[in-house]
Design an enzyme around this catalytic site. Structure first.
Site: not given
Ligand code: AMP
Length: 231
Positions: A19, A95, A135, A174, A185
């Site tokens: 996104k 969300r 990431r 992260r 998640r």
């Protein structure tokens, strides 16, 4: 204040769907404005604001922040950015169905000249897990640029290992990108996605599906063609 915003692009998709990367392409190409609620949350935590202290645990453990707090942040941000661009991208909001309902009501009642356009980023969970485990993000909370060390995403690698191309700060992982947290998640995402899509179906809003397990430039071209934009 002049009301410039005419369209809001709502990107619905699991964490790691891209996104933020797609939003970045749109900002670059069309000078749109992007709101990433995740970035706003991390910024609050870095600054140790009252909100930041409240949400620190939820963010690190991959849980959602309360609807009321997120809606308050978004409504405030929105009121301050109406004059900045023709279109706004919401990356990571809404969300939950509750967030979507409150936001649609806000737009209908306060900003009836704005159209909500819903884009669903389609990708399977295993690819997302791979992506998130590779990431890295810039540790500078005013930057938060995103990079990937995945073999199949070399265009997203930093020029110099471990350093942000944009601001030179160090790159970190992260805490919520650890595999176990990512799986949690994702489970949370799927729990809410159905209700979110039901909300837009009931409201008679079209949801445009975009396959995102492809290089970002291909995804961007497809996005433009699906929503009728020229670069
Ligand atoms: P993201 O950067 O979009 O993956 O978001 C990181 C974290 O910020 C999420 O795991 C949540 O804890 C929090 N967050 C971001 N957006 C929302 C939202 N719309 N509702 C609730 N929590 C959110």
């Amino acid at each position: 204040m002049q009301n410039k915003v005419r369209d809001i692009y709502i990107f619905i998709g699991p964490p790691g769907a891209g996104k933020g990367s797609l939003a970045e392409k749109c900002v670059e190409a069309f000078s749109w404005c992007q709101l990433s609620t995740g970035n706003v949350c991390r910024h609050h935590i870095a600054l140790q604001t009252a909100i930041g202290k409240q949400i620190d645990f939820a963010i690190k453990s991959g849980k959602l922040v309360s609807d009321s707090l997120i809606i308050e942040m978004v409504a405030e941000w929105f009121g301050e950015h109406l004059d900045t661009a023709n279109a706004v991208i919401l990356d990571g909001f809404p969300r939950t169905a509750q967030q979507a309902e409150v936001f649609s009501t806000l737009i209908r009642d306060k900003y009836p000249f704005i159209t909500e356009r819903i884009i669903r980023l389609d990708i399977v969970d295993d690819v997302v897990v791979q992506r998130l485990c590779n990431r890295f993000i810039c540790d500078n909370k005013s930057c938060q640029s995103v990079y990937s060390l995945a073999q199949d995403a070399t265009s997203l690698a930093p020029e110099k290992a471990g350093v942000c191309d944009r601001c030179g700060s160090v790159l970190i992982r992260r805490k919520d990108d650890e595999e176990a947290t990512v799986r949690e998640r994702l489970a949370g995402y799927h729990k809410h996605e159905r209700a979110l899509l039901d909300h837009y179906a009931k409201a008679g809003k079209e949801v445009v599906s975009l396959l995102v397990d492809r290089p970002i430039d291909v995804v961007f071209d497809e996005f433009k063609s699906l929503v009728g934009l020229k670069s």
